[in-house]
Design an enzyme around this catalytic site. Sequence first.
Site, short mmCIF file in Angstrom:
data_model
loop_
_atom_site.label_atom_id
_atom_site.label_comp_id
_atom_site.label_asym_id
_atom_site.label_seq_id
_atom_site.Cartn_x
_atom_site.Cartn_y
_atom_site.Cartn_z
N VAL A 2 -4.83 -5.97 -0.91
CA VAL A 2 -3.98 -7.11 -1.28
C VAL A 2 -2.93 -7.39 -0.20
CG1 VAL A 2 -2.31 -7.98 -2.97
CG2 VAL A 2 -4.32 -6.73 -3.76
N TYR A 122 -2.19 5.65 -14.92
CA TYR A 122 -1.95 4.51 -14.02
C TYR A 122 -1.31 3.37 -14.80
CZ TYR A 122 -3.54 0.44 -11.22
OH TYR A 122 -3.63 -0.72 -10.51
N LYS A 126 2.35 1.46 -14.33
CA LYS A 126 2.38 0.02 -14.06
C LYS A 126 3.21 -0.73 -15.11
CE LYS A 126 -0.07 -0.91 -10.44
NZ LYS A 126 0.46 -1.72 -9.37
N PRO A 149 -3.39 -9.23 -11.91
CA PRO A 149 -4.72 -9.59 -11.40
C PRO A 149 -5.85 -8.90 -12.15
CG PRO A 149 -3.33 -8.59 -9.69
CD PRO A 149 -2.66 -8.37 -10.99
N THR A 150 -6.96 -9.61 -12.23
CA THR A 150 -8.18 -9.03 -12.77
C THR A 150 -8.84 -8.19 -11.68
OG1 THR A 150 -10.21 -9.59 -13.94
CG2 THR A 150 -9.62 -11.04 -12.13
N ASN A 151 -10.10 -7.75 -11.86
CA ASN A 151 -10.79 -6.97 -10.81
C ASN A 151 -10.86 -7.78 -9.52
OD1 ASN A 151 -11.70 -4.84 -12.64
ND2 ASN A 151 -12.97 -6.45 -13.52
N LEU A 152 -10.43 -7.15 -8.43
CA LEU A 152 -10.41 -7.86 -7.14
C LEU A 152 -11.54 -7.37 -6.25
CD1 LEU A 152 -6.59 -7.47 -6.48
CD2 LEU A 152 -7.77 -9.53 -7.34
N ASP A 255 -20.98 2.91 -20.88
CA ASP A 255 -20.83 1.52 -20.51
C ASP A 255 -19.38 1.07 -20.32
OD1 ASP A 255 -23.24 0.34 -20.09
OD2 ASP A 255 -23.54 -0.31 -22.17
N1 NAP Z 1 -8.12 -3.69 -6.32
C1 NAP Z 1 -8.14 -4.21 -7.52
O1 NAP Z 1 -9.20 -4.50 -8.08
C2 NAP Z 1 -6.85 -4.50 -8.24
C3 NAP Z 1 -6.91 -5.15 -9.49
C4 NAP Z 1 -5.74 -5.42 -10.15
C5 NAP Z 1 -4.52 -5.04 -9.60
N2 NAP Z 1 -4.48 -4.42 -8.40
C6 NAP Z 1 -3.17 -4.04 -7.89
O2 NAP Z 1 -2.95 -4.60 -6.61
C7 NAP Z 1 -2.14 -3.73 -5.84
C8 NAP Z 1 -2.80 -3.46 -4.51
O3 NAP Z 1 -4.08 -2.91 -4.71
P1 NAP Z 1 -5.16 -2.83 -3.54
O4 NAP Z 1 -6.47 -2.99 -4.16
O5 NAP Z 1 -4.71 -3.67 -2.43
O6 NAP Z 1 -5.03 -1.28 -3.16
P2 NAP Z 1 -5.05 -0.62 -1.72
O7 NAP Z 1 -5.90 -1.39 -0.80
O8 NAP Z 1 -5.36 0.83 -1.95
O9 NAP Z 1 -3.57 -0.79 -1.26
C9 NAP Z 1 -2.54 0.01 -1.77
C10 NAP Z 1 -1.65 0.36 -0.62
O10 NAP Z 1 -0.58 1.15 -1.11
C11 NAP Z 1 -0.34 2.17 -0.16
N3 NAP Z 1 0.34 3.32 -0.74
C12 NAP Z 1 -0.17 4.25 -1.58
N4 NAP Z 1 0.75 5.19 -1.81
C13 NAP Z 1 1.86 4.84 -1.11
C14 NAP Z 1 3.14 5.42 -0.94
N5 NAP Z 1 3.47 6.55 -1.55
N6 NAP Z 1 4.03 4.79 -0.16
C15 NAP Z 1 3.71 3.63 0.48
N7 NAP Z 1 2.51 3.03 0.36
C16 NAP Z 1 1.60 3.64 -0.43
C17 NAP Z 1 -1.73 2.56 0.32
O11 NAP Z 1 -1.65 3.29 1.52
P3 NAP Z 1 -2.84 4.33 1.88
O12 NAP Z 1 -4.00 3.48 2.24
O13 NAP Z 1 -2.27 5.11 3.00
O14 NAP Z 1 -3.08 5.14 0.66
C18 NAP Z 1 -2.34 1.18 0.48
O15 NAP Z 1 -2.04 0.64 1.74
C19 NAP Z 1 -1.93 -2.48 -6.67
O16 NAP Z 1 -0.70 -2.60 -7.31
C20 NAP Z 1 -3.03 -2.54 -7.67
O17 NAP Z 1 -2.67 -1.88 -8.83
C21 NAP Z 1 -5.62 -4.14 -7.69
#
Ligand code: NAP
Length: 301
Positions: A2, A122, A126, A149-152, A255
């Site tokens: 994101v 988690y 949140k 957000p939904t599943n990304l 499932d």
């Molecule tokens: N992906 C989905 O389907 C989805 C759906 C709904 C909501 N979201 C929400 O969207 C947000 C971003 O998700 P994403 O999919 O982009 O995940 P992501 O790619 O894993 O990004 C999360 C980032 O947070 C960093 N991080 C983790 N621990 C940290 C810490 N202690 N201090 C500083 N940075 C830290 C990670 O760094 P590292 O790479 O070094 O660990 C990574 O860069 C989250 O809040 C997630 O809950 C995601």
Amino acid sequence: MVGSAMCRRLAASRCEILTASRQTLDLTQANATNDYFADQRPDTVIFASAKVGGILANATFPVEFLTDNLMMAVNTINAAYRHGVERFLFLGSTCIYPRDCEQPIKEGSLLSGPLESTNEAYALAKIAGLKLCQYYRRQHGVMFHSAMPTNLYGPGDNYHPDHSHVMPALIRRFHEAKQAGKSSVQLWGTGTPRREFLHVDDLADAIVHLLSLESPPDWVNVGTGTDITILELAQLVAKTVGYEGEIQTDPSRPDGTPVKCTDVTLLNESGWKHKIDLTKGLKHTYEAFLEETLAGRLRSA
Ligand SMILES: NC(=O)c1ccc[n+]([C@@H]2O[C@H](COP(=O)([O-])OP(=O)(O)OC[C@H]3O[C@@H](n4cnc5c(N)ncnc54)[C@H](OP(=O)(O)O)[C@@H]3O)[C@@H](O)[C@H]2O)c1
């Protein structure tokens, strides 16, 4: 994923983008987080950091999922308030709604029933972050709010063989099956559960929209409002990847929830609708997967 999408979306905007990776700032450290805000003084914050993962990762490491996510949220929101951030957007997730809530999921369903046990840790973290934003807004009159957000899916996703979400897991599995010339690919479960998917570039656009609203809801669903069965998704991934073998379901595997889809009425009425359909979004994501693989920077940890 994101965070990078936000940078792509904002690249052409008239704003200075500050980013903080975990290497430069560990948000679980309150003092370091506070010092960062004191030094950088951002006026808007998009909180896209989290410890994220699939069912297995959540079930194996509930302690880290609760503590890391809780500390990151509390430290960042408190520091943002302390250092005069004008606008704060917290990223929740539709997976923090109750397990058995009414479908399609409305914003009002939050905290209306028991959580899904596999990602409870988690979700608790949140929900605390999202509520803290609401309380700051109510108690101190600052514009701190959240998106759900939904599943990304999209560029920069995590393709870990065990810990990834369903979309990257399928892309990787079908890609590898094609390369290995496998005659069939097995799908966990019956393939009948219905899920919704949003391209991460659409989310980035929705976030910019929400930040432009004078009085956004405390939290608002961000999705497409349409769902697809896991088997249909697998067929679409197979087609995109060019895999021509058989897809077998495995009903002995669990499932999960039969249907999960968001009600996006609130978001649509505020003036935003998604633009990237699943076929186009998947094609774009697979191209990014190939590019990331070729460049040796495919995320798989
Ligand atoms: N992906 C989905 O389907 C989805 C759906 C709904 C909501 N979201 C929400 O969207 C947000 C971003 O998700 P994403 O999919 O982009 O995940 P992501 O790619 O894993 O990004 C999360 C980032 O947070 C960093 N991080 C983790 N621990 C940290 C810490 N202690 N201090 C500083 N940075 C830290 C990670 O760094 P590292 O790479 O070094 O660990 C990574 O860069 C989250 O809040 C997630 O809950 C995601």
